[in-house]
Design a protein around this motif. Structure first.
Motif, short mmCIF file in Angstrom:
data_model
loop_
_atom_site.label_atom_id
_atom_site.label_comp_id
_atom_site.label_asym_id
_atom_site.label_seq_id
_atom_site.Cartn_x
_atom_site.Cartn_y
_atom_site.Cartn_z
N THR A 22 0.83 -0.92 0.10
CA THR A 22 -0.34 0.04 0.13
C THR A 22 0.59 1.14 0.28
N SER A 23 0.82 2.11 -0.54
CA SER A 23 1.71 3.72 -1.00
C SER A 23 1.48 3.92 0.78
N PHE A 47 6.43 -2.97 14.04
CA PHE A 47 5.82 -2.19 14.97
C PHE A 47 4.41 -2.32 14.66
N ASP A 48 4.09 -2.14 13.48
CA ASP A 48 2.64 -1.45 13.49
C ASP A 48 1.97 -3.05 13.54
N GLU A 49 2.21 -4.10 13.34
CA GLU A 49 1.90 -5.19 15.10
C GLU A 49 1.51 -5.01 16.26
N LEU A 50 2.67 -4.80 16.49
CA LEU A 50 2.85 -4.85 17.84
C LEU A 50 2.52 -3.76 18.27
N GLU A 51 1.64 -2.49 18.25
CA GLU A 51 0.75 -1.17 17.17
C GLU A 51 1.50 -0.53 18.79
N SER A 63 4.44 -12.17 3.14
CA SER A 63 3.47 -12.16 4.02
C SER A 63 3.27 -10.72 3.51
N HIS A 64 4.15 -9.69 3.55
CA HIS A 64 3.61 -8.68 4.13
C HIS A 64 3.70 -8.32 2.34
N VAL A 65 3.63 -8.63 1.16
CA VAL A 65 2.36 -7.98 0.45
C VAL A 65 1.33 -8.64 0.23
N ALA A 66 0.49 -10.08 0.96
CA ALA A 66 -0.59 -10.36 1.25
C ALA A 66 -1.36 -9.52 2.19
N ASP A 67 -0.26 -8.73 3.34
CA ASP A 67 -0.84 -7.81 4.21
C ASP A 67 -1.33 -7.03 3.61
N ASP A 68 -1.40 -6.44 2.32
CA ASP A 68 -1.43 -5.30 2.41
C ASP A 68 -2.64 -5.37 1.36
#
Length: 349
Positions: free
Chosen positions: A147-148, A311-315, A157-162
């Motif tokens: 995602t931009s 860090f995004d996942e850990l909020e 997995s990073h690609v799939a997340d976005d």
């Protein structure tokens, strides 16, 4: 849309690669690994296909795409002029993490180049990427497959997340090697210029060409800038939490980050700290992640985006990072960090 996952971590699956090629030829989108980061590919010569990249990513339409090729002779159809500097650079660094900007031919639509009369081109050094480019027709436009504005993907997995549900296929080739986007060199002016630093650094370029200055637009934020290459204008690589870079003497940096983390946690926040193997034990507060070791720069570049995503996942509510002035990749690493931080830098005394 259902996104197909093609596992090629053990090598090329010819049947799945042929399917990827057909998707690209009919105007679809395929994410694939390169030696730098995962790219989101579409037929570069199909303006409607390029528009699907912008839509899937939420990417501003004036942010040009890089055209990926698998052989040097492919330049003849899409580039008006190939200067001698380009031949020197290609002999030294292609296939590899180097993008060159040329005047474009009419074959390349403005939808691919962000409305510019120039085209950015590179030949990646990854067997899956080269096979997919060949299967898809030889000219694949591909920005990072995220995602931009978010950290670039260094694994499938990073690609799939976005992008799961927004694109046709993801080719899983495992973790990438370098972890930072390619160096971009503009060859359309009187003197070659660096528009984005990367693994191929200024010293390596100047050893071949003589003086290769860094474009001044890299060093400041300018809302009126018309970007000539990806990453020049917009905030990029950014985690959800605000990021601050702390630079200075190592002991002063560690002291200041500890102060900032303590204040963040005192006010009810959750601090994330980007450290290295050498310094990780110096931070008693917050969630501390080592990005690698300063004695091996590639460990830092390879893990940077992944840690921002963790860090995004850990909020976490705020991230503090050490600065990285390493010999070969320091310029590129700091370029990405500064973009991710929105130029939020503190000098520790």
């Amino acid at each position: 849309m259902e996104t197909r996952m093609a596992d090629m971590t053990r090598g090329i699956d010819e049947e799945e690669m042929a399917r990827a090629g057909e998707i690209l030829k009919r105007g679809g989108l395929v994410a694939f690994p390169t030696e730098t980061v995962y790219g989101l590919g579409a037929n570069a010569l199909d303006e409607a296909a390029a528009a699907r990249i912008y839509a899937a990513k939420g990417r501003p339409s004036d942010n040009p795409l890089i055209v990926h090729i698998c052989e040097f002779s492919a330049l003849d159809r899409i580039v008006r002029e190939i200067p001698p500097e380009a031949k020197k650079l290609a002999e030294a660094f292609w296939p590899g993490p180097l993008t060159m900007i040329f005047p474009k031919t009419d074959l390349v639509p403005y939808g691919t180049t962000g409305g510019l009369d120039t085209v950015a081109v590179r030949m990646p050094n990854h067997p899956l990427a080269l096979a997919m480019i060949r299967a898809g027709g030889g000219y694949i436009a591909a920005p990072s497959a995220n995602t931009s504005g978010r950290p670039s993907p260094t694994r499938a997995s990073h690609v799939a997340d976005d992008l799961n549900g927004k694109i046709d296929m993801i080719i899983d080739g495992g973790d990438v090697g370098i972890g930072l986007e390619s160096t971009i060199v503009d060859l359309t002016g009187d003197v070659p210029a660096i528009l984005r630093p990367g693994y191929i650094n200024q010293q390596m370029l100047e050893a071949l060409l003589g003086a290769v200055p860094i474009d001044p637009a890299l060093l400041k934020e300018d809302p009126n800038l018309r970007p000539k290459a990806p990453g020049m204008k917009y905030r990029h690589y950014a985690p959800k939490a605000g990021l601050t870079i702390v630079e200075g003497r190592p002991e002063a940096v560690r002291r200041r980050i500890n102060e900032l983390a303590a204040e963040e946690e005192r006010t009810g926040g959750r601090a994330g700290i980007i450290a290295t193997d050498e310094s990780v034990s110096a931070y008693p507060l917050g969630i501390v992640k080592s990005v690698g070791t300063r004695t091996d720069e590639i460990t830092i570049s390879a893990h940077l985006y992944g840690i921002l995503r963790e860090f995004d996942e850990l909020e976490v509510t705020r991230i503090y990072s050490e600065a990285f002035e390493t010999p070969q990749l320091g310029q590129a690493i700091m370029n990405r960090l500064i973009k991710a931080a929105g130029h939020q830098i503190i000098r520790a005394e």
